[in-house]
Scaffold this motif. Structure first.
Motif, mmCIF file in Angstrom:
data_model
loop_
_atom_site.group_PDB
_atom_site.id
_atom_site.type_symbol
_atom_site.label_atom_id
_atom_site.label_comp_id
_atom_site.label_asym_id
_atom_site.label_seq_id
_atom_site.Cartn_x
_atom_site.Cartn_y
_atom_site.Cartn_z
ATOM 1 N N GLU A 69 -4.257 0.070 -7.570
ATOM 2 C CA GLU A 69 -5.705 -0.032 -7.462
ATOM 3 C C GLU A 69 -6.126 0.981 -6.402
ATOM 4 O O GLU A 69 -5.779 0.850 -5.227
ATOM 5 N N VAL A 70 -6.836 2.020 -6.850
ATOM 6 C CA VAL A 70 -7.209 3.103 -5.938
ATOM 7 C C VAL A 70 -8.598 2.898 -5.343
ATOM 8 O O VAL A 70 -8.915 3.461 -4.295
ATOM 9 N N SER A 71 -9.418 2.128 -6.011
ATOM 10 C CA SER A 71 -10.710 1.695 -5.468
ATOM 11 C C SER A 71 -11.086 0.411 -6.185
ATOM 12 O O SER A 71 -10.410 -0.008 -7.126
ATOM 13 N N GLU A 72 -12.147 -0.211 -5.762
ATOM 14 C CA GLU A 72 -12.568 -1.487 -6.331
ATOM 15 C C GLU A 72 -12.742 -1.358 -7.848
ATOM 16 O O GLU A 72 -13.597 -0.603 -8.326
ATOM 17 N N THR A 76 -10.796 0.117 -10.043
ATOM 18 C CA THR A 76 -10.166 1.301 -10.644
ATOM 19 C C THR A 76 -8.655 1.209 -10.475
ATOM 20 O O THR A 76 -8.151 1.200 -9.359
ATOM 21 N N SER A 131 -10.700 -0.150 2.504
ATOM 22 C CA SER A 131 -11.805 -0.158 1.548
ATOM 23 C C SER A 131 -11.453 -0.840 0.236
ATOM 24 O O SER A 131 -12.328 -1.145 -0.557
ATOM 25 N N ILE A 132 -10.178 -1.085 -0.034
ATOM 26 C CA ILE A 132 -9.785 -1.710 -1.301
ATOM 27 C C ILE A 132 -9.723 -3.205 -1.130
ATOM 28 O O ILE A 132 -9.183 -3.750 -0.265
ATOM 29 N N GLU A 176 0.863 -1.175 0.000
ATOM 30 C CA GLU A 176 0.000 0.000 0.000
ATOM 31 C C GLU A 176 0.898 1.223 0.000
ATOM 32 O O GLU A 176 1.783 1.346 0.846
ATOM 33 N N LEU A 228 -5.286 0.782 3.994
ATOM 34 C CA LEU A 228 -6.391 0.919 3.045
ATOM 35 C C LEU A 228 -7.348 -0.248 3.234
ATOM 36 O O LEU A 228 -7.160 -1.316 2.683
ATOM 37 N N GLY A 254 -3.038 3.931 -2.842
ATOM 38 C CA GLY A 254 -3.448 2.762 -3.605
ATOM 39 C C GLY A 254 -2.633 1.546 -3.252
ATOM 40 O O GLY A 254 -1.619 1.622 -2.564
#
Length: 111
Positions: free
Chosen positions: A85-88, A90, A110-111, A63, A108, A72
């Motif tokens: 990967e900055v979000s699911e 993306t 949320s990822i 991370e 992180l 990310g």
């Protein structure tokens, strides 16, 4: 006119205890060089060495924080680029040199 101005006599050149002005200038320049080295060049070289080690130690799953402030997780790596990967679902591609820090695992969530 000579009765208003007293005659000045030059002291003997090279009297004991006097320093040559050229020698003083050399000492002054050496001191300035040492200050420049210890306060500017050496810390910058240390930061560059640490950043190079950080870039070389990147691995998939790390991370990271980029220079632009984007967080990310490393998904792919090659010689010059890293895919984060900055979000699911993306993913963004960055040059490796723009990674500024590796974050502790679990930062992180949320990822």
């Amino acid at each position: 006119m000579s009765f208003f101005i007293s005659p000045a006599y030059a002291e003997a050149a090279g009297a004991a205890g006097e320093m040559d002005p050229g020698f003083f200038n050399i000492i002054f320049l050496l001191g300035f060089g040492l200050i420049f080295y210890f306060f500017m060049w050496r810390p910058q070289a240390k930061r560059a060495k640490d950043h190079k080690a950080l870039i070389n130690d990147l691995a998939k799953g790390d991370e990271v924080l980029t220079a632009g402030g984007i967080l990310g997780k490393v998904v792919k790596l090659n010689d010059d680029y890293v895919v984060l990967e900055v979000s699911e679902g993306t993913e963004l591609t960055f040059q490796k040199v723009h990674v500024s820090a590796v974050l502790p695992k679990g930062t992180l969530k949320s990822i």
